[in-house]
Write an enzyme that holds these catalytic residues in place. Structure first.
Site, PDB file in Angstrom:
ATOM      1  N   LYS A   1       0.900  -1.296   0.017  1.00 34.49           N
ATOM      2  CA  LYS A   1       0.081   0.262  -0.152  1.00 34.49           C
ATOM      3  C   LYS A   1       0.899   1.059   0.214  1.00 34.49           C
ATOM      4  O   LYS A   1       0.618   2.301  -0.570  1.00 34.49           O
ATOM      5  CB  LYS A   1      -1.014   0.153   1.233  1.00 34.49           C
ATOM      6  CG  LYS A   1      -2.117  -0.850   1.135  1.00 34.49           C
ATOM      7  CD  LYS A   1      -3.025  -1.268   2.314  1.00 34.49           C
ATOM      8  CE  LYS A   1      -3.942  -2.149   2.182  1.00 34.49           C
ATOM      9  NZ  LYS A   1      -4.467  -2.583   3.309  1.00 34.49           N
TER      10      LYS A   1
ATOM     11  N   GLN B   1      -4.781  -1.316   9.269  1.00 35.46           N
ATOM     12  CA  GLN B   1      -4.938  -2.671   8.873  1.00 35.46           C
ATOM     13  C   GLN B   1      -5.537  -3.549   9.973  1.00 35.46           C
ATOM     14  O   GLN B   1      -5.250  -3.824  11.024  1.00 35.46           O
ATOM     15  CB  GLN B   1      -3.536  -2.903   8.694  1.00 35.46           C
ATOM     16  CG  GLN B   1      -3.247  -4.384   7.941  1.00 35.46           C
ATOM     17  CD  GLN B   1      -3.636  -4.402   6.547  1.00 35.46           C
ATOM     18  OE1 GLN B   1      -3.572  -3.173   5.747  1.00 35.46           O
ATOM     19  NE2 GLN B   1      -4.258  -5.419   6.334  1.00 35.46           N
TER      20      GLN B   1
ATOM     21  N   ASP C   1     -11.122   3.134   3.816  1.00 32.09           N
ATOM     22  CA  ASP C   1     -11.650   1.694   3.711  1.00 32.09           C
ATOM     23  C   ASP C   1     -12.884   1.511   3.472  1.00 32.09           C
ATOM     24  O   ASP C   1     -13.663   0.332   3.018  1.00 32.09           O
ATOM     25  CB  ASP C   1     -11.237   0.850   4.968  1.00 32.09           C
ATOM     26  CG  ASP C   1     -10.077  -0.091   4.876  1.00 32.09           C
ATOM     27  OD1 ASP C   1      -9.651  -0.542   3.569  1.00 32.09           O
ATOM     28  OD2 ASP C   1      -9.304  -0.599   5.769  1.00 32.09           O
TER      29      ASP C   1
END
Ligand code: NDP
Length: 305
Positions: A57, A101, A124
């Site tokens: 990422k 995460q 997200d």
């Protein structure tokens, strides 16, 4: 020339072209605003798969010209400390996107941590505000994996002169991060949607009714070839690591939730694993960060973002 069966959906190629488009948007947004979109990824603990995802990422964020920050916390971090960090990032005007995460260590509630993220920075798309906006049809930030899966589906249908409208879509898996938002997205495309899960009866029959079959189960080769309807579109979200025997010994391999070779014989188009949905997830994270940046700065959202 497109064959009538077994067309492979090139997720890696689509993701590359999406990243190229996003890089152009970043450069134009820098020109008009004098600012650079910034994504912060927070990782707690040493989970090896998560470490690889976070590294990828970061690299891909920088590669399209955005600012990437990775904050690595030990797994001894308390939930209160993580919530304080999220609060600081929420208030930092330089930070446009915050991604914590998952999975988090067992002593933390991921729902509580996600709930603490400012929904405008929730790239997200997991915050209840963004999930709710998606459910009622308002614009918001859409979870990356379902968003990327939808882009691949629309593109594949377009290549066949086809549309998603009116199709029977079956999604196997009902998680908040994949199955449920995927169902909302396909419903918004006028599909007739079924969500299957571990208590679904006659799963093979349910799958055979699907014009669009999305597998998000987390079990290697779980969806058999004869569960796939003739000429269906198949999206395999699964990422499963298995051991395979080779002449050189036992090796680890990543496979999807679908028995790819058998399913390919029936499917009109199918995503491979790897190089299918996986690369789209990160590309859509970058997409969402650009959208968040525009919303926070009162800038027009570029076409297609
Ligand atoms: P979850 O474990 O949260 O959900 C799995 C779902 O599968 C659950 O709804 C579960 O049902 C269902 N399921 C489990 N066993 C069966 C069964 N025997 N029959 C029918 N349904 C079953 O997984 P995620 O949604 O987080 O992820 C799914 C897969 O996608 C994983 O392989 C994951 O690694 C991968 N993934 C890939 C991403 C990518 O970028 N490509 C991103 C995110 C995930 P129930 O609810 O009843 O328990």
């Amino acid at each position: 020339m497109l064959t009538t069966r077994g067309h492979i959906i090139d997720g890696a190629g689509y993701a590359k072209s999406l990243r190229d488009r996003l890089a152009e948007h970043v450069s134009s947004l820098q020109e008009v605003s004098g600012k650079t979109p910034c994504l912060v990824v927070v990782i707690v603990g040493e989970d090896p798969a998560s470490q690889i995802y976070v590294k990828n990422k970061g690299e891909q964020t920088q590669a399209i010209g955005m600012e990437s920050r990775t904050l690595r916390l030990p797994d001894t971090t308390s939930e209160a400390e993580l919530l304080r960090l999220v609060d600081e990032l929420n208030r930092d005007p330089v930070v446009n996107g915050i991604l914590v995460q998952l999975p988090l260590p067992a002593h933390m509630s991921s729902l509580k941590v996600i709930d603490a993220i400012n929904p405008d920075k929730d790239v997200d798309g997991f915050h209840v505000t963004n999930a709710g906006r998606l459910a009622v049809g308002l614009d918001g930030i859409v979870p990356c994996t379902p968003l990327g899966s939808l882009m691949l589906l629309k593109d594949a249908a377009e290549k066949f002169g086809d549309t998603l409208r009116g199709k029977n879509a079956v999604i196997v898996g009902r998680s908040n991060i994949v199955g449920k938002p995927m169902a909302q997205l396909l419903l918004a495309q006028d599909c007739t949607v079924t969500i299957a899960h571990s208590r679904t009866q006659n799963l093979a029959e349910v799958c055979r009714s699907a014009d669009i079959l999305v597998a998000a189960v987390g079990r290697a080769h779980f969806i058999k070839g004869d569960w796939v309807k003739d000429s269906a579109y198949v999206i395999d979200v699964g990422i499963n690591r298995i051991q395979v025997e080779t002449p050189e010994g036992s090796k680890s391999k990543v496979v999807g939730d679908v028995d790819f070779e058998a399913a390919k014989a029936n499917a009109l188009a199918i995503t491979p694993v790897p190089k299918g949905v996986g690369p789209m997830t990160i590309a859509c994270l970058l997409n969402n960060t650009i959208k968040a940046f525009c919303l926070q700065n009162g800038l027009a959202i570029p076409d297609g973002v």
